[in-house]
Design an enzyme around this catalytic site. Structure first.
Site, mmCIF file in Angstrom:
data_model
loop_
_atom_site.group_PDB
_atom_site.id
_atom_site.type_symbol
_atom_site.label_atom_id
_atom_site.label_comp_id
_atom_site.label_asym_id
_atom_site.label_seq_id
_atom_site.Cartn_x
_atom_site.Cartn_y
_atom_site.Cartn_z
ATOM 1 N N LYS A 112 0.843 -1.215 0.000
ATOM 2 C CA LYS A 112 0.000 0.000 0.000
ATOM 3 C C LYS A 112 0.873 1.259 0.000
ATOM 4 O O LYS A 112 0.483 2.294 -0.520
ATOM 5 C CB LYS A 112 -0.958 -0.023 1.198
ATOM 6 N N TYR A 167 -2.576 -0.956 11.114
ATOM 7 C CA TYR A 167 -3.985 -1.353 11.269
ATOM 8 C C TYR A 167 -4.625 -0.613 12.440
ATOM 9 O O TYR A 167 -4.242 0.523 12.735
ATOM 10 C CB TYR A 167 -4.108 -2.874 11.447
HETATM 11 N N1 GLU Z 1 -3.975 -8.840 0.364
HETATM 12 C C1 GLU Z 1 -4.431 -8.670 1.708
HETATM 13 C C2 GLU Z 1 -5.896 -8.300 1.733
HETATM 14 O O1 GLU Z 1 -6.293 -7.475 0.982
HETATM 15 C C3 GLU Z 1 -3.607 -7.646 2.383
HETATM 16 C C4 GLU Z 1 -4.000 -7.459 3.815
HETATM 17 C C5 GLU Z 1 -2.909 -6.961 4.690
HETATM 18 O O2 GLU Z 1 -1.753 -7.306 4.553
HETATM 19 O O3 GLU Z 1 -3.272 -6.203 5.588
HETATM 20 O O4 GLU Z 1 -6.650 -8.797 2.480
#
Ligand code: GLU
Length: 338
Positions: A92, A265
């Site tokens: 991201k 997160y």
């Molecule tokens: N590809 C994962 C998803 O979209 C990435 C999630 C993550 O690493 O937080 O669920």
């Protein structure tokens, strides 16, 4: 709190005031990294590898590695720092960097907000009930939105080249099984993309957007590549080893800010207090950290806590932040705590 004489250090000289010992002496950094590694190893059994993307369940709970790369290019490392694993949400940072480079700050942030969501990374709640635009580019909804901006401009190969450039790692590549595994099971992300489409805010076609998003999440990196990624961000967007201006300083500042407030997160607040370094984690067990003006740190530790952050990574970074005074709001190292 008591302030000790800050005019002179123990040797009676002023010269190290700006540069801590570990910046001069690789052995000091290595020693602390080793302590941090042990701290991390001790808690690995408390975490669980992600299995909602079936292919990720194959990871080893006890795999762990830490790499630090300083602005002079020196790499200090411990454990599994050359093991390839999927970058997942750390991508991201890369997609945001590329979008900022191609479209500029104003355009990008007219499509996605800059606010911490306080919800889990794949939550749909706020998107459905509070705001048509996703809260920030570090959660799935925001990253899918950013990738839709990219899907309109570049193909996967261009984004891959940019990821290699940003990580200074020509071996970053698509992990096909991980990509296929998420493409087959990623219904929640599909729901997010279609919700964005239903609100009329998604820029590109949802399937095209999702395909690029899943591919970027499935890039294979190492803890070392994440350390370089962090280093570029820590150095105002310039790779200090090659002197290449990877992204503009203003864009690096925006990304560091979002990593600090939203990168871990719904554990970002606690991480901000306890570690205080701009960082982005992924459910593959990676964390990229940007220690302003000093170094990048890359973590690989696929045993995760309930929020999706590497348990070993959290323990190791908390130790390193304290021991090396890395917190962005750190108090003066010569103040003694009572
Ligand atoms: N590809 C994962 C998803 O979209 C990435 C999630 C993550 O690493 O937080 O669920």
């Amino acid at each position: 709190m008591e302030r000790i004489d800050t005019q002179q250090d123990a040797q009676g000289s002023n010269e190290n005031k700006e540069m801590p010992d570990w910046m001069h002496d690789e052995r000091v950094l290595k020693e602390h990294l080793q302590y941090a590694f042990v701290k991390g190893c001790k808690v690995l059994g408390q975490g669980r590898v992600a299995d909602y993307i079936p292919e990720l369940a194959r990871a080893d709970t006890y795999a762990f590695g830490l790499a630090a790369q300083k602005t002079d290019g020196t790499v200090v490392s411990c454990g599994e720092v050359d093991t390839r694993f999927s970058i997942q949400s750390v991508s991201k940072v890369i997609s945001l960097a590329l979008a900022l480079k191609l479209l500029g700050t104003e355009e990008v942030f007219s499509h996605v907000l800059m606010e911490p969501s306080g919800d889990s990374f794949s939550s749909i709640i706020k998107l459905d009930t509070k705001s048509d635009l996703p809260y920030n580019p570090m959660i799935n909804a925001g990253a899918i939105q950013v990738v839709s901006l990219l899907a309109d401009q570049v193909g996967f190969q261009d984004a891959l080249q940019f990821a290699r450039y940003m990580c200074m790692d020509p071996d970053v590549d698509l992990n096909e099984p991980v990509y296929r595994s998420e493409a087959q099971t990623g219904d929640r992300n599909r729901a997010i993309a279609y919700l964005l489409k239903s609100k009329g805010v998604l820029v590109a076609d949802p399937e095209e957007t999702l395909d690029l998003y899943f591919r970027l999440c499935a890039l294979n990196v190492t803890a070392k590549s994440l350390a370089t990624l962090g280093l570029v961000l820590a150095n105002d967007g310039e790779n200090p080893i090659t002197s290449q201006h990877v992204i503009a300083p203003r864009h690096a500042r925006a990304i560091n800010s979002l990593m600090f407030t939203c990168g871990m997160y719904d554990g970002s607040g606690e991480f901000g207090v306890k570690v205080g370094i701009p960082a982005k984690s992924g459910v593959g067990g990676g964390i990229a950290c940007s220690v302003k003006g000093r170094m990048g740190i890359g973590v690989y530790g696929p045993a995760l806590n309930e929020k999706g952050n590497s348990v070993g990574g959290l323990a190791a970074l908390e130790y390193l932040s304290d021991a090396l005074h890395l917190h962005v709001f750190d108090y003066h190292p010569y103040i003694v705590e009572k």
